[in-house]
Design a protein around this motif. Sequence first.
Motif, PDB file in Angstrom:
ATOM      1  N   ASN A 107       0.829  -1.196   0.000  1.00  6.25           N
ATOM      2  CA  ASN A 107       0.000   0.000   0.000  1.00  6.25           C
ATOM      3  C   ASN A 107       0.867   1.250   0.000  1.00  6.25           C
ATOM      4  OD1 ASN A 107      -2.647   1.182   0.180  1.00  6.25           O
ATOM      5  ND2 ASN A 107      -2.030   1.875   2.209  1.00  6.25           N
ATOM      6  N   LEU A 108       0.644   2.143  -0.975  1.00  8.58           N
ATOM      7  CA  LEU A 108       1.435   3.355  -1.067  1.00  8.58           C
ATOM      8  C   LEU A 108       0.938   4.440  -0.125  1.00  8.58           C
ATOM      9  CD1 LEU A 108       2.123   3.788  -4.902  1.00  8.58           C
ATOM     10  CD2 LEU A 108       3.781   3.256  -3.118  1.00  8.58           C
ATOM     11  N   THR A 109      -0.373   4.523   0.083  1.00  8.81           N
ATOM     12  CA  THR A 109      -0.915   5.609   0.895  1.00  8.81           C
ATOM     13  C   THR A 109      -0.694   5.326   2.379  1.00  8.81           C
ATOM     14  OG1 THR A 109      -3.096   4.569   0.930  1.00  8.81           O
ATOM     15  CG2 THR A 109      -2.682   6.169  -0.799  1.00  8.81           C
ATOM     16  N   PRO A 110      -0.339   6.344   3.141  1.00 10.95           N
ATOM     17  CA  PRO A 110      -0.116   6.132   4.579  1.00 10.95           C
ATOM     18  C   PRO A 110      -1.425   5.921   5.315  1.00 10.95           C
ATOM     19  CG  PRO A 110       0.060   8.454   4.049  1.00 10.95           C
ATOM     20  CD  PRO A 110      -0.093   7.736   2.743  1.00 10.95           C
ATOM     21  N   ARG A 111      -1.343   5.287   6.478  1.00 15.82           N
ATOM     22  CA  ARG A 111      -2.512   5.130   7.339  1.00 15.82           C
ATOM     23  C   ARG A 111      -2.801   6.454   8.042  1.00 15.82           C
ATOM     24  NH1 ARG A 111      -2.286   0.938  12.245  1.00 15.82           N
ATOM     25  NH2 ARG A 111      -0.645   2.355  12.929  1.00 15.82           N
ATOM     26  N   TYR A 112      -4.071   6.781   8.136  1.00 13.37           N
ATOM     27  CA  TYR A 112      -4.502   7.969   8.859  1.00 13.37           C
ATOM     28  C   TYR A 112      -5.300   7.529  10.083  1.00 13.37           C
ATOM     29  CZ  TYR A 112      -7.216  12.131  10.047  1.00 13.37           C
ATOM     30  OH  TYR A 112      -7.803  13.174  10.723  1.00 13.37           O
ATOM     31  N   THR A 113      -4.851   7.990  11.257  1.00 11.55           N
ATOM     32  CA  THR A 113      -5.546   7.694  12.507  1.00 11.55           C
ATOM     33  C   THR A 113      -6.154   8.991  13.021  1.00 11.55           C
ATOM     34  OG1 THR A 113      -3.993   5.905  13.015  1.00 11.55           O
ATOM     35  CG2 THR A 113      -5.314   6.759  14.837  1.00 11.55           C
ATOM     36  N   GLY A 114      -7.464   9.144  12.830  1.00 11.20           N
ATOM     37  CA  GLY A 114      -8.153  10.386  13.152  1.00 11.20           C
ATOM     38  C   GLY A 114      -7.954  10.890  14.570  1.00 11.20           C
ATOM     39  N   PRO A 115      -8.060  10.026  15.593  1.00 14.25           N
ATOM     40  CA  PRO A 115      -7.901  10.518  16.964  1.00 14.25           C
ATOM     41  C   PRO A 115      -6.537  11.132  17.254  1.00 14.25           C
ATOM     42  CG  PRO A 115      -8.993   8.383  16.980  1.00 14.25           C
ATOM     43  CD  PRO A 115      -8.530   8.620  15.568  1.00 14.25           C
ATOM     44  N   ARG A 116      -5.537  10.859  16.424  1.00 12.42           N
ATOM     45  CA  ARG A 116      -4.225  11.471  16.619  1.00 12.42           C
ATOM     46  C   ARG A 116      -4.087  12.809  15.889  1.00 12.42           C
ATOM     47  NH1 ARG A 116      -0.830   6.365  15.055  1.00 12.42           N
ATOM     48  NH2 ARG A 116      -1.070   5.011  16.868  1.00 12.42           N
ATOM     49  N   CYS A 117      -5.026  13.159  15.056  1.00 14.90           N
ATOM     50  CA  CYS A 117      -4.915  14.372  14.245  1.00 14.90           C
ATOM     51  C   CYS A 117      -5.261  15.598  15.093  1.00 14.90           C
ATOM     52  CB  CYS A 117      -5.837  14.273  13.042  1.00 14.90           C
ATOM     53  SG  CYS A 117      -5.786  15.735  11.978  1.00 14.90           S
ATOM     54  N   LEU A 118      -4.433  16.638  15.031  1.00 14.35           N
ATOM     55  CA  LEU A 118      -4.674  17.830  15.828  1.00 14.35           C
ATOM     56  C   LEU A 118      -5.919  18.577  15.369  1.00 14.35           C
ATOM     57  CD1 LEU A 118      -1.070  19.234  16.388  1.00 14.35           C
ATOM     58  CD2 LEU A 118      -2.319  17.456  17.619  1.00 14.35           C
ATOM     59  N   LEU A 119      -6.325  18.376  14.114  1.00 14.22           N
ATOM     60  CA  LEU A 119      -7.589  18.965  13.656  1.00 14.22           C
ATOM     61  C   LEU A 119      -8.764  18.267  14.318  1.00 14.22           C
ATOM     62  CD1 LEU A 119      -6.915  19.459   9.826  1.00 14.22           C
ATOM     63  CD2 LEU A 119      -6.901  21.196  11.622  1.00 14.22           C
ATOM     64  N   GLU A 120      -8.709  16.945  14.353  1.00 12.54           N
ATOM     65  CA  GLU A 120      -9.776  16.194  14.999  1.00 12.54           C
ATOM     66  C   GLU A 120      -9.818  16.470  16.501  1.00 12.54           C
ATOM     67  OE1 GLU A 120     -12.185  14.103  13.804  1.00 12.54           O
ATOM     68  OE2 GLU A 120     -11.604  14.738  11.794  1.00 12.54           O
ATOM     69  N   ARG A 121      -8.666  16.697  17.093  1.00 12.09           N
ATOM     70  CA  ARG A 121      -8.586  16.988  18.524  1.00 12.09           C
ATOM     71  C   ARG A 121      -8.991  18.424  18.837  1.00 12.09           C
ATOM     72  NH1 ARG A 121      -8.386  13.062  22.447  1.00 12.09           N
ATOM     73  NH2 ARG A 121      -7.310  11.253  21.600  1.00 12.09           N
ATOM     74  N   GLN A 122      -9.191  19.218  17.791  1.00 13.41           N
ATOM     75  CA  GLN A 122      -9.590  20.620  17.918  1.00 13.41           C
ATOM     76  C   GLN A 122      -8.574  21.405  18.759  1.00 13.41           C
ATOM     77  OE1 GLN A 122     -13.977  21.325  18.224  1.00 13.41           O
ATOM     78  NE2 GLN A 122     -14.081  19.133  18.624  1.00 13.41           N
TER      79      GLN A 122
ATOM     80  N   VAL B  80       6.480  14.932   8.334  1.00  7.95           N
ATOM     81  CA  VAL B  80       6.230  16.207   9.020  1.00  7.95           C
ATOM     82  C   VAL B  80       5.087  16.145  10.010  1.00  7.95           C
ATOM     83  CG1 VAL B  80       7.117  17.527   7.070  1.00  7.95           C
ATOM     84  CG2 VAL B  80       4.652  17.085   7.236  1.00  7.95           C
ATOM     85  N   CYS B  81       4.319  15.053  10.037  1.00  6.29           N
ATOM     86  CA  CYS B  81       3.171  14.969  10.941  1.00  6.29           C
ATOM     87  C   CYS B  81       3.659  14.991  12.391  1.00  6.29           C
ATOM     88  CB  CYS B  81       2.373  13.699  10.679  1.00  6.29           C
ATOM     89  SG  CYS B  81       0.913  13.528  11.747  1.00  6.29           S
ATOM     90  N   PRO B  82       3.231  15.967  13.197  1.00  5.97           N
ATOM     91  CA  PRO B  82       3.782  16.098  14.546  1.00  5.97           C
ATOM     92  C   PRO B  82       3.221  15.114  15.560  1.00  5.97           C
ATOM     93  CG  PRO B  82       2.128  17.774  14.190  1.00  5.97           C
ATOM     94  CD  PRO B  82       2.274  17.045  12.882  1.00  5.97           C
ATOM     95  N   SER B  83       2.165  14.390  15.191  1.00  2.00           N
ATOM     96  CA  SER B  83       1.488  13.551  16.179  1.00  2.00           C
ATOM     97  C   SER B  83       1.357  12.093  15.759  1.00  2.00           C
ATOM     98  CB  SER B  83       0.086  14.110  16.448  1.00  2.00           C
ATOM     99  OG  SER B  83      -0.681  14.109  15.251  1.00  2.00           O
ATOM    100  N   GLY B  84       1.893  11.724  14.604  1.00  2.00           N
ATOM    101  CA  GLY B  84       1.790  10.338  14.148  1.00  2.00           C
ATOM    102  C   GLY B  84       0.427   9.979  13.606  1.00  2.00           C
ATOM    103  N   ALA B  85      -0.374  10.978  13.238  1.00  2.00           N
ATOM    104  CA  ALA B  85      -1.691  10.680  12.655  1.00  2.00           C
ATOM    105  C   ALA B  85      -1.545  10.011  11.297  1.00  2.00           C
ATOM    106  CB  ALA B  85      -2.511  11.962  12.530  1.00  2.00           C
ATOM    107  N   LEU B  86      -0.471  10.320  10.589  1.00  2.00           N
ATOM    108  CA  LEU B  86      -0.145   9.674   9.322  1.00  2.00           C
ATOM    109  C   LEU B  86       1.111   8.842   9.539  1.00  2.00           C
ATOM    110  CD1 LEU B  86      -0.716  12.692   6.921  1.00  2.00           C
ATOM    111  CD2 LEU B  86      -2.075  10.589   6.947  1.00  2.00           C
TER     112      LEU B  86
END
Length: 338
Positions: free
Chosen positions: A14-29, A71-77
């Motif tokens: 799989n070429l596309t990275p995994r996205y974990t929403g709960p780790r995303c700073l946008l999702e965390r508001q 560059v993802c600061p939280s490991g969301a990707l």
Amino acid sequence: MLQGVLSRLGEMGNLTPRYTGPRCLLERQAVGGCDACYTTCPHEAIAVGMLGNSITVLPDLCTGCGLCVQVCPSGALEYDLQGPLQAVSDQRSSVTGRPQEDATLTCSQSGAGGPQLPCLGRVTPALVAASGVWNLPLHLIHGDCAACPVGAPDVPERLNRVVDEAQQLRATTGQPAQVTVRPAAEGDKGRDVQMSRRGAFASLFRAGKQQLVQAIPDQPLPFVDWSVPAERTPEEWRWRERTLKPAPPEDVGVHWPAPLVDDKCINCPVCANVCPTSAITRELQPEGGVQLLLNLSACTGCMACVHSCPPDAMHPQEEWLPAAFRAPILLRESEGTL
């Protein structure tokens, strides 16, 4: 069991990275949010949407360069690190049929032989730090980045920043990583990993799995099970902690940016709410007090808590003594009134 094997095989193709929403700073508001992946992607393969679907990786545009993960600061990707880690490890003299003086990773466009990634944008501090643990000089060999259809022209500069970050982590071990970032040369075409019988069998097994992947549709990495606290920490940061070897002296600080709390704290839950890995937890005490705890190993240093703190009571600390990794840190404790 077979389903589990097929699941792992699908990860490798799989070429596309995994996205974990709960780790995303946008999702965390988190205050200020984050658009690092969006602004970094050279192929417009990242779409930013509404809350609940903040980040989408567009597979038709994604080349698998990994710059968004870098560059993802939280490991969301993230990508699975096992493949490149194994590729470097296999080049150690302990598994080869001849003395191995160094190891290489190269991009798909370089023309060099040896272990290959779609783009060296996938190289992360954990991977570089691991080569330091193995005391194995590592050459990161790239092609003509200015004309590359996979990555971006500034990949070499980005790689040097990754190496600098890894060296900060390794500084307290007394054994820095030996890393060279350079373009491919004519002599690199013949580079390869020559295995002993044992190493060759393992390599052949992995090659067989790669061939099987071609017959299986691509699929993302398995979803993170958020009910398991250990899974909330990205693999990148789990490996960073593992690479703190040889063990740093107990009185020397390890470079690991994380927050501290001062007396302006009003015991609100904002820092715990915005933390993308649950590294900060807020525990109510039977007598009515509140304990604010930090699991340093789980902290990615994104500083969402610092930027979001209403009374501005949090600030980053760059270095921590090794003992701080062995138990939760009490950031603040307030007395109860019950």
